[in-house]
Design a protein around this motif. Structure first.
Motif: not given
Length: 546
Positions: A272-289
């Motif tokens: 789970w962490d191997a898949y969602y971890g990088p994607l969630n980190a990118e989401f937090e970096k982009q911070n879409p609104q």
């Protein structure tokens, strides 16, 4: 010349055939062999997420589910009387609307397990009966030789279950476990008797936790958005505007997989962490609104929801293969359906509850070799309230007069009775939690929907014309061009309410908002269940609003 009353010798002379006395029919020949029934029922599975239904977005391929349609009949307008989990299951079991069977909502209803069901009738007629998976009715299953169910809503990973009353715990993914248990029972059943197996999946219910093997299944390819993802709810009334089920406002971190399910074991969590971890980190970096955030959530939602559907499709494939390998396919009715439809971003929503099409319609596919023409489609208005009657007729049993649906057996044979329904009654009760959808009832035809929002703080009508407005974005109620249609539909909805014995006055507990200590359905004197199974229900209780 007629031969109907000629004796055998005279008939032989008249036809030139040898005079042979008729062989007495054996008991087996005199009574047709009763079909097995494999009922596969999922939770919140939108018809848009089955490729046989040809949704324009082409969200997913479901080859095993499609096989049922290819080898049987696909129903295009199967409707539910009340688009919510527990009440829909009560309808299937009883062949009756929820105001009759007593299970109106998920907040305070309990199923009266002493009431008649089609399962009890089949069991009494010699069928072996079993249910595996989601039950969600607050009292123990009755009429089953075997039951192995999830407590309440259940969880996706390493789920606790209840095996004929005994708590057990399984390791693995819930959809695979339900399929395994179904196959185990089928392999060990009494092979001298016909069977009813109700294989009832939790998936793809919220929070759409996917199987580890299907993480990243779409390889990052974006999913097409629905045309109404950013619906502004104009041209409709307060009830539609004042709800709490949008991807924009209601989507939680757990829905978005920004929170990790606590039930994961170490191996599952690592994947789970191997898949969602990088994607969630990118989401937090982009911070879409704003709309960008809605779009990101929609993509995450579709990946997870459809991965759950893939697991269901995998399980269906395994069950169909077993029937083939064991020579059972020819005498087994296979039914696939869901407890209701579901929103996949249409109107900006997830969940169900509404009389609108994506919620009202459930998938239904039926394979019955020798009875159903392969690859056939049916566009008549059918319903989950018809399932009990269908199973009873298919088994050669009488249909109780107090059931409120119609057997689908004639339709499955390609014959539509002249008196088949042209309209359908819908009624939703649960309010205010969990999604703030007002109670409403209405009538549905092939073209129109007339809806009455009536409680607790609203009282108005809306009219929808699916021919002119297929996305149901506008109410035509009050439009002078629709006066005649409106009057006819009001007459029809009242006729249906009378025919179905819908009470004109409702008690507060109908909506799930009763006062503490106030009896609800199935509790105390006069309740639907008379207090049956109370302790066990508390131990296996449903999660409110699920």
């Amino acid at each position: 010349m007629t031969f109907a009353r000629l004796p055998i010798l005279a008939l032989a002379l008249a036809t030139g055939l040898p005079a042979v006395s008729p062989r007495p029919a054996s008991a087996a020949e005199a009574k047709p062999k009763q079909p097995n029934i494999l009922f596969i029922f999922s939770d919140d599975h939108a018809y848009q997420a089955i490729s046989a239904y040809k949704d324009p977005r082409q969200l997913i391929e479901t080859p095993n589910l499609d096989r049922i349609a290819k080898e049987g009949m696909l129903f295009n307008r199967c409707m539910v009387p009340n688009s919510i989990c527990g009440p829909s299951r009560a309808v299937v079991l009883t062949g009756k609307y929820n105001h009759i069977n007593g299970f109106l909502n998920n907040s305070n209803s309990r199923f009266d397990n002493t009431q008649p069901t089609f399962v009890r009738d089949l069991h009494g007629a010699g069928y072996q009966t079993a249910v595996v998976g989601k039950w969600h009715l607050m009292t123990d299953p009755v009429g089953f030789d075997y039951w192995h169910i999830l407590p309440g809503q259940g969880v996706y990973y390493n789920p606790p279950m209840i095996d004929n009353g005994k708590p057990v715990k399984h390791e693995g993914y819930v959809t695979d476990i339900i399929t395994d248990l179904t196959l185990d029972w089928l392999k060990n059943r009494d092979k001298t008797k016909p069977f009813l197996m109700m294989c009832q999946h939790k998936a793809p219910h919220r929070e759409w936790d996917p199987p580890i093997r299907h993480l990243g299944w779409n390889k990052g390819k974006p999913f097409a958005e629905p045309a109404t993802l950013f619906d502004d709810y104009e041209n409709r009334g307060q009830a539609v505007r004042d709800q709490d089920m949008t991807i924009e406002k209601t989507f939680t971190p757990k829905d978005a997989k920004l929170a990790t399910p606590p039930q994961l074991n170490a191996e599952q969590k690592a994947a789970w962490d191997a898949y969602y971890g990088p994607l969630n980190a990118e989401f937090e970096k982009q911070n879409p609104q704003g709309k960008d955030l809605v779009r990101w959530r929609y993509q995450r939602y579709m990946h997870d929801y459809l991965a759950c559907v893939k697991a269901v499709d995998d399980g269906v494939g395994r069950l169909l293969k077993y029937l083939d390998d064991e020579g059972l396919a020819e005498n087994t009715i296979v039914v696939y359906a869901a407890d209701q439809g579901f929103y996949l971003g249409e109107h900006g929503w997830f969940d169900k509850r509404w009389i609108f099409e994506e919620s009202l319609r459930t998938p239904l596919m039926v394979r019955w070799p020798g009875k159903v023409k392969p690859g056939s489609e049916n566009k008549e208005i059918v319903s989950t309230v018809d399932f009990a009657e269908t199973f009873l007729e298919a088994a050669g049993l009488p249909i109780p007069a107090d059931m409120q649906g119609k057997s689908l057996v004639p339709l499955l044979a390609g014959n539509t009775p002249s008196d088949w329904r042209k309209s359908f009654y819908y009624h939703y009760y649960e309010y205010p939690v969990p999604h703030h959808v007002r109670p409403h009832y209405g009538v549905v035809t092939d073209r129109y929907k007339l809806v009455h929002y009536y409680a607790p703080d609203v009282d108005y009508w809306e009219l929808y014309d699916r021919e002119k407005d297929p996305n149901e974005l506008r109410s035509f109620y009050g439009n002078p061009d629709y006066e005649k249609v409106t009057a006819e539909l009001k007459t029809e909805v009242q006729r249906l309410r009378t025919e179905l014995k819908v009470p004109e006055k409702e008690e507060p507990w109908f909506y799930g908002g009763r006062k503490p200590g106030q009896p609800g359905p199935g509790e105390g004197k006069g309740g639907a269940g008379g207090g049956q199974g109370k302790k066990k229900a508390q131990a296996t209780g449903a999660e409110p609003g699920k």
